[in-house]
Design a protein around this motif. Sequence first.
Motif, PDB file in Angstrom:
ATOM      1  N   PRO A 283      -0.152  17.220 -35.373  1.00 35.95           N
ATOM      2  CA  PRO A 283      -1.035  16.377 -34.559  1.00 35.95           C
ATOM      3  C   PRO A 283      -2.015  17.188 -33.707  1.00 35.95           C
TER       4      PRO A 283
ATOM      5  N   CYS B 265       6.232  20.685 -36.927  1.00 38.66           N
ATOM      6  CA  CYS B 265       6.326  19.319 -36.423  1.00 38.66           C
ATOM      7  C   CYS B 265       7.360  18.592 -37.267  1.00 38.66           C
ATOM      8  N   PHE B 266       8.195  17.804 -36.603  1.00 39.81           N
ATOM      9  CA  PHE B 266       9.242  17.087 -37.350  1.00 39.81           C
ATOM     10  C   PHE B 266       8.651  16.097 -38.343  1.00 39.81           C
ATOM     11  N   PHE B 267       7.433  15.670 -38.072  1.00 39.55           N
ATOM     12  CA  PHE B 267       6.871  14.604 -38.907  1.00 39.55           C
ATOM     13  C   PHE B 267       5.698  15.094 -39.746  1.00 39.55           C
TER      14      PHE B 267
ATOM     15  N   ALA C 153       5.114  17.998 -26.983  1.00 41.76           N
ATOM     16  CA  ALA C 153       5.606  16.630 -26.820  1.00 41.76           C
ATOM     17  C   ALA C 153       4.874  15.835 -25.740  1.00 41.76           C
TER      18      ALA C 153
ATOM     19  N   VAL D 219       4.631  11.153 -30.483  1.00 41.52           N
ATOM     20  CA  VAL D 219       5.895  11.735 -30.031  1.00 41.52           C
ATOM     21  C   VAL D 219       7.063  10.753 -30.201  1.00 41.52           C
TER      22      VAL D 219
ATOM     23  N   PRO E 244      10.739  22.023 -32.953  1.00 42.30           N
ATOM     24  CA  PRO E 244      10.551  21.968 -34.407  1.00 42.30           C
ATOM     25  C   PRO E 244      10.183  23.353 -34.950  1.00 42.30           C
TER      26      PRO E 244
ATOM     27  N   CYS F 101       1.561  14.709 -27.241  1.00 41.13           N
ATOM     28  CA  CYS F 101       1.491  14.303 -28.643  1.00 41.13           C
ATOM     29  C   CYS F 101       1.309  12.782 -28.773  1.00 41.13           C
TER      30      CYS F 101
HETATM   31  S1  SF4 Z   1       7.417  17.488 -33.198  1.00 42.89           S
HETATM   32 FE1  SF4 Z   1       5.526  16.734 -34.009  1.00 42.89          FE
HETATM   33  S2  SF4 Z   1       5.552  14.607 -33.427  1.00 42.89           S
HETATM   34 FE2  SF4 Z   1       7.104  15.565 -32.208  1.00 42.89          FE
HETATM   35  S3  SF4 Z   1       6.037  16.063 -30.316  1.00 42.89           S
HETATM   36 FE3  SF4 Z   1       5.945  17.863 -31.608  1.00 42.89          FE
HETATM   37  S4  SF4 Z   1       4.046  17.616 -32.632  1.00 42.89           S
HETATM   38 FE4  SF4 Z   1       4.489  15.627 -31.808  1.00 42.89          FE
END
Ligand code: SF4
Lengths: 371, 353
Positions: free
Chosen positions: B268, B341-343, B310, B316, B325, B313
Amino acid sequence: MTTAVIDETEAARRERLWEESRRVQGVSLGQDAWRRFRRDRVSMLSLVFLLGMGILAIATPLLPLQSPRLVKVDQKFQPMKFRPLFAPTAAWLDDAGKINEAKLDECFGELNVVNDSLIKLRAAIFGRWEVTSWLGTDHLGRDQLARLFWGARVSLLVGVVAGLVSLVIGVSYGATSGYIGGWVDSAMMRVIDVMYSVPFIFIVIFLITVLSEESIKKWLLEHGIDRIVIFYVVVGAIYWLTMARVVRGQVLSLKQQQFIEAARTVGCSRARIIFVHLVPNLLSIIIVYLTLTIPRVMLFESFLSFLGLGVEPPDVSWGLLANEGAKNITPIGIVWWLIVGPGLALGLTCAALNRLGDGLRDALDPRLKNR
Amino acid sequence: MSGTVASPNLGSSSSTTAAPLLEVRDLKVHFPFKRGTFLKPERGFVRAVDGVSFTLREGETLGLVGESGCGKSTTARACLNLVKPTSGEVLFQGRPIHGLGDREMLPLRSEMQMIFQDPFASLNPRMTVGKIVGEPLSIFFGGSSRRDRELEVMRLLELVGLNPRFLNRYPHEFSGGQRQRIGIARALAVRPKLIFCDEPVSALDVSIQAQVVNLLEDLQQKLGLAYVFIAHDLAVVRHICDRVGVMYLGRIVELGTAEDIYGDPRHPYTQALLSAVPEADPAAERRRKRIVLKGEVPSPDKQYPGCPFADRCPIVQDVCKQSPPPLVQIENAAARHAAACFFARDNKTVRLL
Ligand code: SF4
Ligand SMILES: Nc1ncnc2c1ncn2[C@@H]1O[C@H](COP(=O)(O)OP(=O)(O)OP(=O)(O)O)[C@@H](O)[C@H]1O
Ligand SMILES: [Mg+2]
């Protein structure tokens, strides 16, 4: 024309460009500062005054002055008098113009090679003519004008030499401490703190008193060490403390500059960074600070001479002259010409040096000026 | 977690050469600080660089992009041993350079050079151009005469598009763009293989930026240089970089080929950065929507338990605040594209809003 350029080999073209580059000289920051400095009337005047003073001091043996040491008791406390301006009275020359070595020694003390040849040159130019006692005479009938000139040599030399000693020690110490940083810096600065807290005036007085003791003095003289040499070293070794602090402070901010990092990136050694990259950028502050150290050293010398611990008779310095002048302040009367001369000389020189320092600072760092 | 943890030499998997030109493994640079009152002192670390890994092959250009203060310069400085890394490894052609003293570092200085961020502060104001550019020559090729050195400096000045007649001028007599060229000439003097370009154009006028970037590209082709090209926005590095690493708070959050980063950003933060880049095509430019990041700019002296991004984001989730992550390969994306990033795998939509 065009063909000539095309035919030109690569090497020849480079040679030509190199020759041309010699003609495109840039204006350094120093030259730029000099331009600004020249516009500052008072500072220029101070500089001219100081240079004139320096030249006169160096050329003193060449000038048709009387002896600064020759005692003429019958002429004591003569006031200022300008008539006649000159008289053929030099005692160390006979009528035929030949130098009487014994008399010369009595008049000027032991002379080194340079001064000796200057005196001989003077004898050739002026013969027996010398100026009369324009500024009067002291309690032993010695000519005050000659004593001021010979005193200038000592006073200025003390200032310059001790100033330079303090500069070399202070800059090296401060720049090294600031550049290395960390615990080395802390340790080096603590040493300075400790030295600051030492009452140096007493130590110097003590040291000189001890060194003035006859047997020690004799031993030192046998080894060719004059009291004045000790004086340079001792004074220079005291006055570097502030210089070191000032330089260190500057280095601390300067070493954060990217060009220092760039120098490390191209492989400069520590010494090279300190002396090629840092110190030239400190030059302005060093010069300014030097112009402030010199008068302090000169005043310190006068102070010690005033106490009778500086220059020893029959040598003269301005401080010693002021001391003798002050001794002649009695309830009956003041021999004012014996005080005004050395006082004015010392005061004007210090004022000119201070003014020069201000002017240099303004010229070297124009941003500071309008603050 | 659906990705595989990125291998340290992420990015050079297709390369068959023995060792990459530069390899950085989990580099950390922490600066200690003390603040607060005398009675209640507060001690801690500024985590300027907090676990950066990348590799670089010969002749390649890697972009490092991120906002001000994210540790780009510090990464470069640690690679050049100008600042001591707290931990991690830096290998140049397989040789470790961390912990080398000044003397041992010297031969490597002729292989790696740096172009500095500030063209005004990076040139010694008391030295002429000839001396500045000639200094590395006299250090590395000591025996040469002053004239030979000056001739070589003139060759370098010509190479970077400066008038060689200006050898004896001082930096303050040049414009910003010209000064940056002097810095480039100095970096080239020792004939390095790798140059760190630390925001070489951000202090310059927009009209001059393109000239300097073009010059750097030309030099790369002529001399076969590898670059680590640092910038604070993605627009500048687009054309010059083969691969791009996006940095956030001392970490690389996304690393991939330029096409991947610009065409298929997954983190992101990358997407937000990209949304700030104007499009050349007017139709696309009209459709462009900026993702404005909310929340305050994070500070590198705090330690975050979860994802450092986070707080700002836009997508988030709760899981983000629990553990950080890792930088992982994106499975169904082209090889050598990784994001922290987890996603990252599903996160294709934001850019296409
Ligand atoms: S892991 Fe990805 S979705 Fe989660 S806060 Fe970090 S950048 Fe955003
Ligand atoms: N010598 C230092 N001592 C303490 N902190 C430092 C030092 N150098 C850098 N930092 C801190 O480390 C962080 C990263 O700094 P760095 O210069 O690497 O950022 P950057 O990404 O290059 O930013 P910019 O785009 O502004 O140049 C910043 O928060 C900075 O305050
Ligand atoms: Mg930076």
